[in-house]
Enzyme design. Structure first.
Site, PDB file in Angstrom:
ATOM      1  N   GLY A 239      35.240  65.585  21.069  1.00  0.00           N
ATOM      2  CA  GLY A 239      35.674  64.269  20.844  1.00  0.00           C
ATOM      3  C   GLY A 239      34.912  63.512  19.816  1.00  0.00           C
ATOM      4  O   GLY A 239      35.529  63.146  18.269  1.00  0.00           O
ATOM      5  N   GLU A 273      31.258  70.339  24.260  1.00  0.00           N
ATOM      6  CA  GLU A 273      32.404  70.640  23.536  1.00  0.00           C
ATOM      7  C   GLU A 273      33.581  70.695  22.633  1.00  0.00           C
ATOM      8  O   GLU A 273      34.261  69.994  22.414  1.00  0.00           O
ATOM      9  CB  GLU A 273      34.041  70.505  24.597  1.00  0.00           C
ATOM     10  N   ARG A 276      37.658  70.184  17.563  1.00  0.00           N
ATOM     11  CA  ARG A 276      37.956  69.459  15.682  1.00  0.00           C
ATOM     12  C   ARG A 276      36.840  69.277  14.499  1.00  0.00           C
ATOM     13  O   ARG A 276      37.325  70.213  13.560  1.00  0.00           O
ATOM     14  CB  ARG A 276      38.204  67.591  16.063  1.00  0.00           C
ATOM     15  N   CYS A 342      65.810  69.442  13.229  1.00  0.00           N
ATOM     16  CA  CYS A 342      67.030  67.926  13.156  1.00  0.00           C
ATOM     17  C   CYS A 342      66.404  67.384  13.916  1.00  0.00           C
ATOM     18  O   CYS A 342      66.590  66.453  14.729  1.00  0.00           O
ATOM     19  CB  CYS A 342      67.815  69.014  13.560  1.00  0.00           C
TER      20      CYS A 342
HETATM   21  N1  LLP Z   1      36.967  68.832  25.971  1.00  0.00           N
HETATM   22  C1  LLP Z   1      37.901  68.863  26.918  1.00  0.00           C
HETATM   23  C2  LLP Z   1      37.946  68.970  27.926  1.00  0.00           C
HETATM   24  C3  LLP Z   1      38.620  68.064  26.456  1.00  0.00           C
HETATM   25  O1  LLP Z   1      39.573  67.911  26.876  1.00  0.00           O
HETATM   26  C4  LLP Z   1      39.483  68.208  24.966  1.00  0.00           C
HETATM   27  C5  LLP Z   1      40.205  67.679  23.727  1.00  0.00           C
HETATM   28  C6  LLP Z   1      37.929  68.856  24.097  1.00  0.00           C
HETATM   29  C7  LLP Z   1      36.234  69.283  24.511  1.00  0.00           C
HETATM   30  C8  LLP Z   1      37.455  68.894  22.154  1.00  0.00           C
HETATM   31  O2  LLP Z   1      37.656  67.320  22.093  1.00  0.00           O
HETATM   32  P1  LLP Z   1      37.727  67.610  19.971  1.00  0.00           P
HETATM   33  O3  LLP Z   1      36.671  67.229  19.588  1.00  0.00           O
HETATM   34  O4  LLP Z   1      38.580  68.738  19.630  1.00  0.00           O
HETATM   35  O5  LLP Z   1      37.937  66.218  20.138  1.00  0.00           O
HETATM   36  N2  LLP Z   1      46.039  66.997  20.121  1.00  0.00           N
HETATM   37  C9  LLP Z   1      45.376  65.905  20.013  1.00  0.00           C
HETATM   38  C10 LLP Z   1      43.920  66.640  20.425  1.00  0.00           C
HETATM   39  C11 LLP Z   1      43.838  66.701  21.779  1.00  0.00           C
HETATM   40  C12 LLP Z   1      42.682  66.739  22.274  1.00  0.00           C
HETATM   41  C13 LLP Z   1      42.550  67.113  24.082  1.00  0.00           C
HETATM   42  N3  LLP Z   1      41.234  67.353  24.600  1.00  0.00           N
HETATM   43  C14 LLP Z   1      45.035  65.922  18.085  1.00  0.00           C
HETATM   44  O6  LLP Z   1      45.883  66.593  17.250  1.00  0.00           O
HETATM   45  O7  LLP Z   1      44.172  64.874  17.796  1.00  0.00           O
END
Ligand code: LLP
Length: 418
Positions: A239, A273, A276, A342
């Site tokens: 996150g 985890e 991004r 489209c």
């Molecule tokens: N762990 C779990 C259980 C998750 O559901 C997620 C992301 C992460 C880790 C990794 O999160 P990050 O560190 O990447 O923020 N498609 C959306 C983001 C969806 C995130 C879903 N879960 C976007 O393009 O912003």
């Protein structure tokens, strides 16, 4: 800090002009910088150096085998959410003992596959899932290590579609109901209760929601200890946000420092985890301007990439910087950069001041390394873009551009239907 930079008005990825890559592989193309990926992984992982921890890269953000292999070689594990992701992780030689399986709707086949693979832990999200997992483990003669994914009801202050730790979200088990679920799980023969997990949302730009969630989880762990349930792993999810525009998220060191302070001396292995924060700014999407169009005081740059290649602007109204691959002296205009699909929602930038592009110019859509290719589709029967990685002065195609034949693979048209 990333390795996309200008030299004499030319955008480079590490030591190669982006134009050179685009000429060789065509457009649209995803280009990742190896040095940036490695640097971001190390910066994140080493921020937790003083604490027992495991960095499980969230592969939903970027799932290419070459990139997963790189992180595995750095000692990382992965966070998976499907059987397909487990397959990729194993192909990328990620150690099963470093794989955590999250997700609100795991299929029985996927539970079996993960048990067979002897992964580290299942982050379970409902009492029905706990019971199902116990059944499957019993049938296959295994014991499943679990963490209950807890919903701590903390506001991550991010886009509603990527908030996950609020009471109204479908994820996890309400923290107040969690003790009951732990007692249920602890009583099942083929379940080994080992952890507590949470993931409150994505693209967070402050540490405080993480700290608030951790504080609530610590309270739960103490309560569980009083009932004789010992927790070894604390999975804080991912996150941590990045700078797309002018956001100012904490650096990994600050984030880790805030977590360490709240964690205190608790004897737990932390699982992180991140997705991004590692790959987001390590990749760009390069596209070619096909046409320019001016209508009723509006200028459109129509490019050869579209929402099927990068859906974030259409889906979340997210900002991605648009930069010229070769800077011109034509000045700037206020325009929309749009794709050929489209749908009016097919755009990369709206009413944005950008270079006065002309047909044939290349544009780089920045910060596209995470949730870019991994969310791409074949909508409008568009073959998916290729993925390229740059390592200093060399580049490698790590996923070939799809062909028209790829588009119809698996389709059949029985004669009796016509
Ligand atoms: N762990 C779990 C259980 C998750 O559901 C997620 C992301 C992460 C880790 C990794 O999160 P990050 O560190 O990447 O923020 N498609 C959306 C983001 C969806 C995130 C879903 N879960 C976007 O393009 O912003």
């Amino acid at each position: 800090m990333h390795h996309f930079h200008y030299l004499k008005n030319e955008l480079y990825c590490e030591d190669i002009p982006v134009t050179e890559i685009a000429l060789a592989v065509g457009t649209p193309a995803y280009i990742y910088s190896h040095a940036t990926l490695k640097r971001h992984f190390r910066a994140f992982d080493s921020a937790f150096e003083g604490m027992k921890h495991l960095t499980c890269f969230s592969m939903k953000s970027t799932s290419n085998l070459a990139i997963l292999k790189l992180f595995a070689s750095e000692g990382g594990g992965v966070d998976i959410v499907s059987g397909g992701e487990l397959y990729r992780a194993l192909k990328a030689e990620v150690e099963p003992a470093k794989i955590v399986f999250s997700g609100v709707g795991k299929k029985v086949e996927d539970l079996e596959y993960a048990l067979e693979s002897d992964i580290l832990m299942f982050n379970v999200e409902s009492s029905q899932e706990i019971i199902k997992l116990n059944e499957v483990a019993k049938r296959t003669g295994k014991k499943a290590r679990i963490a209950v994914r807890v919903n701590p009801d903390v506001d991550p202050k991010t886009h509603p579609y990527i908030s996950t730790g609020l009471k109204e979200n479908k994820f996890g088990i309400d923290i107040n109901d969690a003790p009951e679920q732990y007692i249920l799980a602890a009583g099942l023969k083929n379940i080994d209760v080992t952890g507590v997990s949470c993931h409150i949302g994505s693209q967070l730009t402050q540490s405080s929601p993480f700290v608030d969630a951790l504080s609530k989880l610590k309270g739960l762990i103490r309560m569980l200890e009083d009932t004789g349930i010992t927790i070894r792993y604390l999975d804080l999810g991912g996150g941590l946000g990045i700078t797309y525009d002018s956001e100012d998220p904490p650096l990994p060191d600050e984030y880790a420092g805030a977590i360490s302070k709240e964690l205190g001396t608790a004897d737990l292995t932390l699982i992180l985890e991140p997705g991004r924060v590692i790959t987001g700014n390590a990749g760009i999407l390069v596209t070619k301007v096909l046409y320019t169009k001016t209508a009723r005081e509006k200028t459109f740059f129509i490019v050869d990439a579209a929402m099927n290649d990068l859906i974030r602007p259409s889906l979340y109204d997210s900002y991605h910087a648009v930069q010229p691959v070769r800077k011109s002296d034509r000045g700037t205009v206020t325009a929309d950069m749009v794709g050929p699909i489209c749908e009016s929602g097919d755009f990369f930038a709206k009413e944005r001041e950008m270079d006065a592009f002309e047909p044939g110019d290349l544009a780089a859509i920045m910060s596209a390394g995470a949730y870019g290719f991994s969310m791409s589709s074949n909508y409008n029967s568009r073959p998916r873009a290729c993925e390229v990685i740059v390592n200093r002065d060399r580049f490698y195609i790590i996923r070939a551009r799809e062909t028209f034949e790829d588009l119809i693979r698996g389709e059949t048209s029985p004669d009796c239907l016509i």
